[in-house]
Scaffold this motif. Structure first.
Motif, PDB file in Angstrom:
ATOM      1  N   GLY A 134     -25.452  19.778  18.365  1.00  0.00           N
ATOM      2  CA  GLY A 134     -26.243  20.339  19.453  1.00  0.00           C
ATOM      3  C   GLY A 134     -25.694  21.632  20.019  1.00  0.00           C
ATOM      4  N   ARG A 135     -24.750  22.247  19.331  1.00  0.00           N
ATOM      5  CA  ARG A 135     -24.168  23.502  19.823  1.00  0.00           C
ATOM      6  C   ARG A 135     -24.952  24.718  19.337  1.00  0.00           C
ATOM      7  NH1 ARG A 135     -18.153  22.700  17.872  1.00  0.00           N
ATOM      8  NH2 ARG A 135     -17.715  24.602  19.089  1.00  0.00           N
ATOM      9  N   VAL A 136     -25.722  24.527  18.285  1.00  0.00           N
ATOM     10  CA  VAL A 136     -26.585  25.549  17.704  1.00  0.00           C
ATOM     11  C   VAL A 136     -27.967  24.930  17.519  1.00  0.00           C
ATOM     12  CG1 VAL A 136     -27.020  26.908  15.624  1.00  0.00           C
ATOM     13  CG2 VAL A 136     -24.700  26.725  16.511  1.00  0.00           C
ATOM     14  N   ARG A 137     -28.987  25.675  17.866  1.00  0.00           N
ATOM     15  CA  ARG A 137     -30.343  25.127  17.754  1.00  0.00           C
ATOM     16  C   ARG A 137     -30.937  25.306  16.363  1.00  0.00           C
ATOM     17  NH1 ARG A 137     -31.722  27.408  23.712  1.00  0.00           N
ATOM     18  NH2 ARG A 137     -31.488  25.451  24.855  1.00  0.00           N
ATOM     19  N   SER A 138     -30.691  26.450  15.748  1.00  0.00           N
ATOM     20  CA  SER A 138     -31.233  26.730  14.420  1.00  0.00           C
ATOM     21  C   SER A 138     -30.159  27.420  13.593  1.00  0.00           C
ATOM     22  CB  SER A 138     -32.471  27.638  14.504  1.00  0.00           C
ATOM     23  OG  SER A 138     -33.526  27.004  15.199  1.00  0.00           O
ATOM     24  N   ILE A 139     -30.254  27.292  12.268  1.00  0.00           N
ATOM     25  CA  ILE A 139     -29.265  27.912  11.387  1.00  0.00           C
ATOM     26  C   ILE A 139     -29.959  28.689  10.275  1.00  0.00           C
ATOM     27  CG2 ILE A 139     -27.421  26.283  11.890  1.00  0.00           C
ATOM     28  CD1 ILE A 139     -28.107  24.764   9.354  1.00  0.00           C
ATOM     29  N   GLY A 140     -29.299  29.758   9.847  1.00  0.00           N
ATOM     30  CA  GLY A 140     -29.873  30.595   8.809  1.00  0.00           C
ATOM     31  C   GLY A 140     -28.816  31.444   8.148  1.00  0.00           C
ATOM     32  N   VAL A 141     -29.272  32.478   7.467  1.00  0.00           N
ATOM     33  CA  VAL A 141     -28.369  33.324   6.691  1.00  0.00           C
ATOM     34  C   VAL A 141     -28.760  34.786   6.856  1.00  0.00           C
ATOM     35  CG1 VAL A 141     -27.839  31.531   4.986  1.00  0.00           C
ATOM     36  CG2 VAL A 141     -29.795  33.069   4.608  1.00  0.00           C
ATOM     37  N   SER A 142     -27.852  35.654   6.415  1.00  0.00           N
ATOM     38  CA  SER A 142     -28.088  37.087   6.450  1.00  0.00           C
ATOM     39  C   SER A 142     -27.607  37.689   5.132  1.00  0.00           C
ATOM     40  CB  SER A 142     -27.334  37.710   7.635  1.00  0.00           C
ATOM     41  OG  SER A 142     -27.551  39.094   7.722  1.00  0.00           O
ATOM     42  N   ASN A 143     -28.377  38.589   4.589  1.00  0.00           N
ATOM     43  CA  ASN A 143     -28.024  39.307   3.362  1.00  0.00           C
ATOM     44  C   ASN A 143     -27.939  38.401   2.143  1.00  0.00           C
ATOM     45  OD1 ASN A 143     -27.614  41.990   4.611  1.00  0.00           O
ATOM     46  ND2 ASN A 143     -25.973  40.918   5.696  1.00  0.00           N
ATOM     47  N   PHE A 144     -28.659  37.299   2.142  1.00  0.00           N
ATOM     48  CA  PHE A 144     -28.682  36.409   0.988  1.00  0.00           C
ATOM     49  C   PHE A 144     -29.784  36.834   0.027  1.00  0.00           C
ATOM     50  CE2 PHE A 144     -25.539  34.102   2.945  1.00  0.00           C
ATOM     51  CZ  PHE A 144     -25.314  32.831   2.450  1.00  0.00           C
ATOM     52  N   GLU A 145     -29.461  36.831  -1.249  1.00  0.00           N
ATOM     53  CA  GLU A 145     -30.434  37.086  -2.296  1.00  0.00           C
ATOM     54  C   GLU A 145     -30.930  35.752  -2.832  1.00  0.00           C
ATOM     55  OE1 GLU A 145     -28.155  39.773  -4.801  1.00  0.00           O
ATOM     56  OE2 GLU A 145     -29.041  41.499  -3.744  1.00  0.00           O
ATOM     57  N   PRO A 146     -32.023  35.734  -3.613  1.00  0.00           N
ATOM     58  CA  PRO A 146     -32.575  34.448  -4.062  1.00  0.00           C
ATOM     59  C   PRO A 146     -31.564  33.518  -4.717  1.00  0.00           C
ATOM     60  CG  PRO A 146     -34.175  36.165  -4.445  1.00  0.00           C
ATOM     61  CD  PRO A 146     -32.926  36.856  -3.949  1.00  0.00           C
ATOM     62  N   VAL A 161     -33.646  28.783   8.347  1.00  0.00           N
ATOM     63  CA  VAL A 161     -34.907  29.121   9.013  1.00  0.00           C
ATOM     64  C   VAL A 161     -35.306  30.566   8.750  1.00  0.00           C
ATOM     65  CG1 VAL A 161     -34.700  27.383  10.823  1.00  0.00           C
ATOM     66  CG2 VAL A 161     -33.767  29.697  11.216  1.00  0.00           C
ATOM     67  N   LEU A 162     -34.291  31.433   8.521  1.00  0.00           N
ATOM     68  CA  LEU A 162     -34.597  32.825   8.214  1.00  0.00           C
ATOM     69  C   LEU A 162     -33.463  33.452   7.426  1.00  0.00           C
ATOM     70  CD1 LEU A 162     -32.805  34.879  10.180  1.00  0.00           C
ATOM     71  CD2 LEU A 162     -34.501  34.284  11.871  1.00  0.00           C
ATOM     72  N   ASN A 163     -33.785  34.581   6.827  1.00  0.00           N
ATOM     73  CA  ASN A 163     -32.823  35.387   6.085  1.00  0.00           C
ATOM     74  C   ASN A 163     -32.930  36.803   6.633  1.00  0.00           C
ATOM     75  OD1 ASN A 163     -31.037  36.383   4.161  1.00  0.00           O
ATOM     76  ND2 ASN A 163     -32.518  36.327   2.485  1.00  0.00           N
ATOM     77  N   GLN A 164     -31.847  37.273   7.239  1.00  0.00           N
ATOM     78  CA  GLN A 164     -31.838  38.611   7.827  1.00  0.00           C
ATOM     79  C   GLN A 164     -31.286  39.593   6.788  1.00  0.00           C
ATOM     80  OE1 GLN A 164     -28.969  40.688  10.934  1.00  0.00           O
ATOM     81  NE2 GLN A 164     -30.183  39.104  11.959  1.00  0.00           N
ATOM     82  N   VAL A 165     -32.094  40.569   6.383  1.00  0.00           N
ATOM     83  CA  VAL A 165     -31.708  41.493   5.320  1.00  0.00           C
ATOM     84  C   VAL A 165     -32.071  42.921   5.704  1.00  0.00           C
ATOM     85  CG1 VAL A 165     -31.975  39.761   3.492  1.00  0.00           C
ATOM     86  CG2 VAL A 165     -33.929  41.206   4.121  1.00  0.00           C
ATOM     87  N   GLU A 166     -31.411  43.876   5.049  1.00  0.00           N
ATOM     88  CA  GLU A 166     -31.822  45.268   5.229  1.00  0.00           C
ATOM     89  C   GLU A 166     -33.244  45.418   4.686  1.00  0.00           C
ATOM     90  OE1 GLU A 166     -30.822  49.867   3.900  1.00  0.00           O
ATOM     91  OE2 GLU A 166     -29.413  48.280   3.342  1.00  0.00           O
ATOM     92  N   LEU A 167     -34.147  45.908   5.513  1.00  0.00           N
ATOM     93  CA  LEU A 167     -35.544  46.039   5.093  1.00  0.00           C
ATOM     94  C   LEU A 167     -36.220  47.115   5.927  1.00  0.00           C
ATOM     95  CD1 LEU A 167     -37.870  43.021   4.259  1.00  0.00           C
ATOM     96  CD2 LEU A 167     -38.742  45.230   4.990  1.00  0.00           C
ATOM     97  N   HIS A 168     -36.786  48.083   5.243  1.00  0.00           N
ATOM     98  CA  HIS A 168     -37.476  49.200   5.888  1.00  0.00           C
ATOM     99  C   HIS A 168     -38.409  49.822   4.850  1.00  0.00           C
ATOM    100  CE1 HIS A 168     -34.461  51.589   3.727  1.00  0.00           C
ATOM    101  NE2 HIS A 168     -33.530  50.797   4.280  1.00  0.00           N
TER     102      HIS A 168
END
Length: 279
Positions: A134-146, A161-168
């Motif tokens: 209960g210390r974190v509500r959701s978990i995810g990753v950053s800069n992960f490729e398939p 829940v999400l993948n945070q990546v460089e995108l523009h």
């Protein structure tokens, strides 16, 4: 401009995340509380920080001083590469938790996969433990490729829940986005403006002129209409406010397609290549 509140997107764990957030990468610690306070006053309700940024304390100070209920502000932080591994991640989170001083953290991410080190699966198990406590509500990753996401799936772990990546506009990450869509993983764009590198493009200048907006606002609107999360950053109050003032216009199909056509693939990348970054 009157303060604006971002729409939200549904995470697969039943929670929601504001679609337009405020990033504090490279924001000096001494300026962080002020910048986040300006952002919250402008209507941002999603703040993205990380251990690497060394400014979690300022984020927490601004949120506590805002007068907003804690549940009104979605706060993300990330475990840094040097802290990967199960036990090290738990210890690193405890320090982030202390610095933020906000109680529960809304979203905790692995900052980079660091594939050659072979630790990200155990690191993600630690994220699952923190969520279970209960210390974190959701978990995810950053800069992960398939392939990194597949490793988590094959290990039987909870889907991020999400993948945070460089995108523009010049790096549109089609394969990463497609994998996310197949598995219910939202895509979140860091460097959504290409660290400023896309803003002088004549296509964007033309679209901006048609709407009487800035190229940055056009790009952020493009992100939102494509259904992803974006986290622009600035320490300049005017730009902070302008970046959330993107809900009073809509790009048409021709304009969206014109921005789509700016994709330069890997040559448009401004940051590290995830599969090769192991430092």
């Amino acid at each position: 401009m009157t303060s604006a509140i971002s729409p939200t997107l549904a995470l697969h764990d039943g929670r929601e995340i504001p679609q337009l957030g405020f990033g504090v990468y490279k924001t000096p610690p001494a300026q962080t509380a002020e910048a986040v306070s300006v952002a919250l006053a402008a209507g941002y309700r999603h703040i993205d920080t990380a251990t690497l940024y060394a400014n979690e304390q300022g984020v927490g100070e601004a949120v506590r001083a805002s007068g907003l209920d804690r549940d009104e502000v979605f706060v993300t932080t990330k475990v840094w590469n040097a802290d990967q591994g199960y036990d090290a991640t738990l210890a690193a989170f405890a320090e982030s938790e202390r610095l933020l001083g906000l109680g529960v953290v809304d979203l905790y991410l692995i900052h980079w996969p660091q594939p050659a080190r072979g630790l990200f699966v155990d690191t993600y198990r630690a994220l699952e433990t923190l969520k279970g406590e209960g210390r974190v509500r959701s978990i995810g990753v950053s800069n992960f490729e398939p392939e990194h996401l597949e490793a988590l799936r094959e290990a039987g772990l909870e889907t991020p829940v999400l993948n945070q990546v460089e995108l523009h506009p010049r790096l549109q990450q089609e394969q990463v986005r497609a994998y996310g869509e197949r598995h219910g993983i939202l895509t979140e764009a860091w460097a959504p403006l290409g660290r400023g590198s896309v803003l002088d493009d004549p296509v964007l200048a033309g679209i901006a002129a048609e709407h009487g907006i800035s190229p940055a606002q056009a790009v952020l609107r493009w992100h939102l209409q494509q259904g992803r999360i974006a986290i622009p950053k600035s320490v300049t109050p005017e730009r902070i406010r302008d970046n959330i003032d993107v809900f009073g216009f809509v790009l048409d199909e021709v304009q969206m397609a014109a921005i789509d056509a700016l994709d330069a693939g890997e040559s448009g990348r401004t940051g590290k290549v995830p599969g090769e970054f192991n430092d």
